[in-house]
Design an enzyme around this catalytic site. Structure first.
Site, PDB file in Angstrom:
ATOM      1  N   LYS A  22       0.832  -1.211   0.000  1.00 39.09           N
ATOM      2  CA  LYS A  22       0.000   0.000   0.000  1.00 39.09           C
ATOM      3  C   LYS A  22       0.862   1.255   0.000  1.00 39.09           C
ATOM      4  CE  LYS A  22      -1.885   1.716   4.011  1.00 39.09           C
ATOM      5  NZ  LYS A  22      -1.628   3.158   4.107  1.00 39.09           N
ATOM      6  N   ASN A  23       1.861   1.273   0.880  1.00 34.97           N
ATOM      7  CA  ASN A  23       2.627   2.520   1.051  1.00 34.97           C
ATOM      8  C   ASN A  23       3.575   2.800  -0.106  1.00 34.97           C
ATOM      9  OD1 ASN A  23       1.333   3.055   3.419  1.00 34.97           O
ATOM     10  ND2 ASN A  23       2.918   2.157   4.729  1.00 34.97           N
ATOM     11  N   ARG A  94      -4.602  10.077   3.486  1.00 33.04           N
ATOM     12  CA  ARG A  94      -3.485  10.964   3.778  1.00 33.04           C
ATOM     13  C   ARG A  94      -2.543  11.093   2.566  1.00 33.04           C
ATOM     14  NH1 ARG A  94      -2.330  13.720   7.756  1.00 33.04           N
ATOM     15  NH2 ARG A  94      -0.256  14.593   7.892  1.00 33.04           N
ATOM     16  N   CYS A 118      -5.427   8.169   9.226  1.00 32.04           N
ATOM     17  CA  CYS A 118      -5.563   7.654  10.591  1.00 32.04           C
ATOM     18  C   CYS A 118      -5.067   8.690  11.589  1.00 32.04           C
ATOM     19  CB  CYS A 118      -4.741   6.378  10.752  1.00 32.04           C
ATOM     20  SG  CYS A 118      -5.368   4.992   9.794  1.00 32.04           S
ATOM     21  N   ARG A 123      -0.334  15.453  13.068  1.00 40.26           N
ATOM     22  CA  ARG A 123       0.422  15.006  11.890  1.00 40.26           C
ATOM     23  C   ARG A 123       0.729  16.221  11.012  1.00 40.26           C
ATOM     24  NH1 ARG A 123      -1.896   9.260   9.738  1.00 40.26           N
ATOM     25  NH2 ARG A 123       0.194   9.181   8.856  1.00 40.26           N
ATOM     26  N   PRO A 124       1.782  16.961  11.388  1.00 35.20           N
ATOM     27  CA  PRO A 124       2.095  18.201  10.671  1.00 35.20           C
ATOM     28  C   PRO A 124       2.652  17.926   9.269  1.00 35.20           C
ATOM     29  CG  PRO A 124       3.810  17.723  12.272  1.00 35.20           C
ATOM     30  CD  PRO A 124       2.764  16.661  12.434  1.00 35.20           C
ATOM     31  N   ILE A 125       2.616  18.969   8.386  1.00 28.55           N
ATOM     32  CA  ILE A 125       3.234  18.824   7.062  1.00 28.55           C
ATOM     33  C   ILE A 125       4.270  19.930   6.837  1.00 28.55           C
ATOM     34  CG2 ILE A 125       1.299  17.583   6.015  1.00 28.55           C
ATOM     35  CD1 ILE A 125       0.590  20.224   4.538  1.00 28.55           C
ATOM     36  N   ASP A 126       4.804  20.463   7.942  1.00 29.84           N
ATOM     37  CA  ASP A 126       5.773  21.566   7.815  1.00 29.84           C
ATOM     38  C   ASP A 126       7.008  21.175   6.992  1.00 29.84           C
ATOM     39  OD1 ASP A 126       6.097  19.952  10.286  1.00 29.84           O
ATOM     40  OD2 ASP A 126       7.965  21.070  10.455  1.00 29.84           O
ATOM     41  N   GLN A 127       7.447  19.920   7.098  1.00 25.68           N
ATOM     42  CA  GLN A 127       8.648  19.514   6.366  1.00 25.68           C
ATOM     43  C   GLN A 127       8.378  19.377   4.862  1.00 25.68           C
ATOM     44  OE1 GLN A 127      11.745  19.338   7.947  1.00 25.68           O
ATOM     45  NE2 GLN A 127      10.449  20.242   9.531  1.00 25.68           N
ATOM     46  N   ASP A 307       4.008   0.969  12.182  1.00 19.98           N
ATOM     47  CA  ASP A 307       2.797   0.335  11.650  1.00 19.98           C
ATOM     48  C   ASP A 307       2.636  -1.118  12.094  1.00 19.98           C
ATOM     49  OD1 ASP A 307       1.932   2.576  10.409  1.00 19.98           O
ATOM     50  OD2 ASP A 307       2.216   1.871   8.359  1.00 19.98           O
ATOM     51  N   ARG A 399      -9.016  -0.452   4.277  1.00 19.45           N
ATOM     52  CA  ARG A 399      -8.135   0.531   3.640  1.00 19.45           C
ATOM     53  C   ARG A 399      -6.786  -0.078   3.266  1.00 19.45           C
ATOM     54  NH1 ARG A 399      -7.065   5.549   7.032  1.00 19.45           N
ATOM     55  NH2 ARG A 399      -5.431   5.412   5.485  1.00 19.45           N
TER      56      ARG A 399
HETATM   57  C1  UD1 Z   1       4.724   7.168   9.255  1.00 18.73           C
HETATM   58  C2  UD1 Z   1       5.740   6.078   9.283  1.00 18.73           C
HETATM   59  C3  UD1 Z   1       5.380   5.156   8.197  1.00 18.73           C
HETATM   60  C4  UD1 Z   1       3.919   4.692   8.382  1.00 18.73           C
HETATM   61  C5  UD1 Z   1       2.957   5.872   8.555  1.00 18.73           C
HETATM   62  C6  UD1 Z   1       1.556   5.478   8.941  1.00 18.73           C
HETATM   63  C7  UD1 Z   1       8.072   6.396   9.978  1.00 18.73           C
HETATM   64  C8  UD1 Z   1       9.323   7.187   9.747  1.00 18.73           C
HETATM   65  N1  UD1 Z   1       7.042   6.672   9.163  1.00 18.73           N
HETATM   66  O1  UD1 Z   1       4.792   7.717   7.932  1.00 18.73           O
HETATM   67  O2  UD1 Z   1       6.260   4.069   8.179  1.00 18.73           O
HETATM   68  O3  UD1 Z   1       3.499   3.955   7.293  1.00 18.73           O
HETATM   69  O4  UD1 Z   1       3.460   6.714   9.546  1.00 18.73           O
HETATM   70  O5  UD1 Z   1       1.543   4.885  10.183  1.00 18.73           O
HETATM   71  O6  UD1 Z   1       8.032   5.540  10.818  1.00 18.73           O
HETATM   72  N2  UD1 Z   1       6.607  15.002  10.930  1.00 18.73           N
HETATM   73  C9  UD1 Z   1       6.787  16.358  11.139  1.00 18.73           C
HETATM   74  N3  UD1 Z   1       6.605  17.209  10.079  1.00 18.73           N
HETATM   75  C10 UD1 Z   1       6.264  16.790   8.833  1.00 18.73           C
HETATM   76  C11 UD1 Z   1       6.076  15.419   8.622  1.00 18.73           C
HETATM   77  C12 UD1 Z   1       6.243  14.529   9.699  1.00 18.73           C
HETATM   78  O7  UD1 Z   1       7.092  16.790  12.241  1.00 18.73           O
HETATM   79  O8  UD1 Z   1       6.136  17.630   7.918  1.00 18.73           O
HETATM   80  C13 UD1 Z   1       6.783  14.042  12.058  1.00 18.73           C
HETATM   81  C14 UD1 Z   1       5.486  13.364  12.432  1.00 18.73           C
HETATM   82  O9  UD1 Z   1       4.749  14.121  13.365  1.00 18.73           O
HETATM   83  C15 UD1 Z   1       5.990  12.045  13.002  1.00 18.73           C
HETATM   84  C16 UD1 Z   1       7.275  11.773  12.198  1.00 18.73           C
HETATM   85  O10 UD1 Z   1       7.643  13.014  11.622  1.00 18.73           O
HETATM   86  O11 UD1 Z   1       6.328  12.185  14.357  1.00 18.73           O
HETATM   87  C17 UD1 Z   1       7.120  10.725  11.093  1.00 18.73           C
HETATM   88  O12 UD1 Z   1       6.134  11.180  10.207  1.00 18.73           O
HETATM   89  P1  UD1 Z   1       6.053  10.677   8.715  1.00 18.73           P
HETATM   90  O13 UD1 Z   1       7.118   9.685   8.433  1.00 18.73           O
HETATM   91  O14 UD1 Z   1       5.875  11.831   7.801  1.00 18.73           O
HETATM   92  O15 UD1 Z   1       4.691   9.979   8.702  1.00 18.73           O
HETATM   93  P2  UD1 Z   1       4.178   9.147   7.584  1.00 18.73           P
HETATM   94  O16 UD1 Z   1       4.745   9.497   6.261  1.00 18.73           O
HETATM   95  O17 UD1 Z   1       2.703   9.231   7.708  1.00 18.73           O
END
Ligand code: UD1
Length: 423
Positions: A22-23, A94, A118, A123-127, A307, A399
């Protein structure tokens, strides 16, 4: 409404074939917009997240066909990048935010409602935004719609402050057609990031270093169609490995890349479960009776995947002794613990740590899937519980798990999907 009804106690024996990841599938489908021609993508899992991504692409004008099971063909030539992807689509998926990166890079503009998915903490997107801006795009969020614009993007150096799968993928997508060299540092190293890079390169991109913490991308002007097959799903495989370990029996989890499963294999071995690696399979042999307690800490790949945390915690509920689970990626991923407690589990949560003291057996109860992986954990709990467990809210499980009922019934589980009237 639908629920799963599981009568626990059966040992599992036989072979489970794992579907495409999926991912990997979701960002790869989002990346298919780069080619001017149709792309044929194989080993696509039939799950609702993929159906939603296909729906979004059709909504913005792409032609998406599914000529046979596990295959889609995307023709992006009709895409209108000016169309805003609305909240009712992004709320459920997402990964819809990957279209920010791919549409920006290809067409210089994208508008996507803030993504849902989920919930396990903020779950920020600042990066992601930092990466787009580093390449010269302007980003504004208006009425919960993220608008990115950048007619001319230029390669740049992007240092991610946290290891983020989503931000790494979006930075890669945005850089693919930017002029010059982009270097992404502190990149995530998950197998699906490597798969995306391989797909992009099959379309003519120049992406190197995926799978390490430094990814280098030299922008290209044109990309072309390709045929590509998605890697097997690491988390689906891990879920069935843990299910077999907990229920007991002898199960071959087939069509996997054993290397991707090492962190899960190691923890199962710590619990005293036998795991035999083949070329494209792992075999789980388990007594199903009180494996050993262990310590698990989630972290980005190659660490133990967040996960897999709820599923593994469910196995630990019946282990001998007290186990520790530390969740180091998300700040709120123990919500499912309340459901396991309803089944008699002994779990104490303090901040990012859960202490799990094994009990003799779990007992059936009506439980909810709080999210996708929490739902998978409830299925495992049902397989080992005494009595008949009802798992509600299974739309979350749908999902991410293709043919879950068929795969588990195929190895001897007593599980069925039941439609019922809410009244
Ligand atoms: C994460 C998991 C991924 C899993 C998914 C759903 C990791 C590294 N990633 O991916 O394996 O499939 O969750 O469970 O284990 N963050 C920020 N700013 C950003 C983006 C992320 O601070 O812009 C932080 C998040 O709050 C979190 C961490 O970075 O603490 C990891 O987030 P990220 O890897 O982006 O999440 P997913 O891509 O959803």
């Amino acid at each position: 409404m639908e629920r799963f009804v599981i009568r626990g106690g059966n040992k599992l024996n036989g072979t489970i074939n794992i579907s495409g990841a999926k991912n990997a599938a979701l960002p790869i489908i989002a990346a298919s917009v780069f080619s001017g021609e149709p792309c044929r993508i194989e080993n696509i899992p039939e799950i609702s997240d993929v159906r939603m991504m296909m729906k979004i692409l059709r909504f913005i004008g792409a032609k998406v066909e599914a000529p046979e099971k596990g295959v889609i063909v995307v023709d992006p030539s009709g895409i209108n990048p000016e169309i805003t992807i609305p909240d009712e689509m992004t709320r459920k998926l997402r990964a819809s935010y990957y279209l920010l990166g791919s549409l920006l890079s290809k067409y210089g503009t994208a508008s996507v409602a803030l993504p849902g998915g989920c919930y396990f903490g903020v779950r920020p997107i600042d990066q992601h935004i930092k990466a787009f801006e580093a390449l010269g795009a302007s980003v504004n969020t208006d009425n919960a719609i993220v608008n990115v614009k950048g007619e001319e993007l230029y390669g740049s150096s992007i240092y991610l402050d946290v290891v983020s799968v989503g931000a790494t993928i979006n930075a890669m997508l945005a850089a693919v057609m930017a002029k010059g060299l982009t270097v992404i540092e502190n990149a995530a190293r998950e197998p699906h990031i490597v798969d995306l890079a391989n797909f992009l390169n099959s379309m003519g991109a120049d992406v190197r270093g995926a799978g390490t913490e430094v990814i280098k991308i030299r922008g290209v002007e044109n990309m072309h169609g390709c045929t590509y097959s998605i890697i097997p799903d690491q988390i689906e495989a891990g879920t069935y490995m843990v299910a077999a370990a907990a229920a007991g029996g002898d199960v071959i989890v087939n069509n996997v890349i054993p290397k991707h499963l090492e962190s899960i294999t190691n923890k199962l071995e710590d619990c005293g479960i036998t795991v035999i690696e083949g070329d494209e399979s792992v075999r789980i042999i388990s007594e199903g009776k009180h494996p050993k307690a262990c310590r698990v800490k989630t972290s980005p790949h190659p660490g133990f995947p967040t996960d897999m945390q709820p599923q593994f915690a469910t196995l630990l509920c019946i282990c001998n002794g007290t186990s520790t689970v530390v969740e180091d990626v998300w700040d709120n991923r123990f919500k499912y613990v309340d459901q396991l407690r309803r089944m008699g589990a002994n779990i104490m949560v303090n901040g990012d740590t859960a202490l799990i003291t094994g009990v003799d057996a779990l007992k059936a109860a009506p439980v909810e899937a709080d999210d996708l992986r929490a739902g998978a954990a409830m299925v495992i709990a049902g397989l080992i519980a005494q009595g008949e467990t009802y798992v509600e809210n299974i739309k979350y499980i749908d999902r991410g798990y293709e043919d879950l009922i068929e795969k588990l019934s195929g190895v001897g589980a007593d599980i069925k999907r039941v439609t019922y009237d809410e009244d």
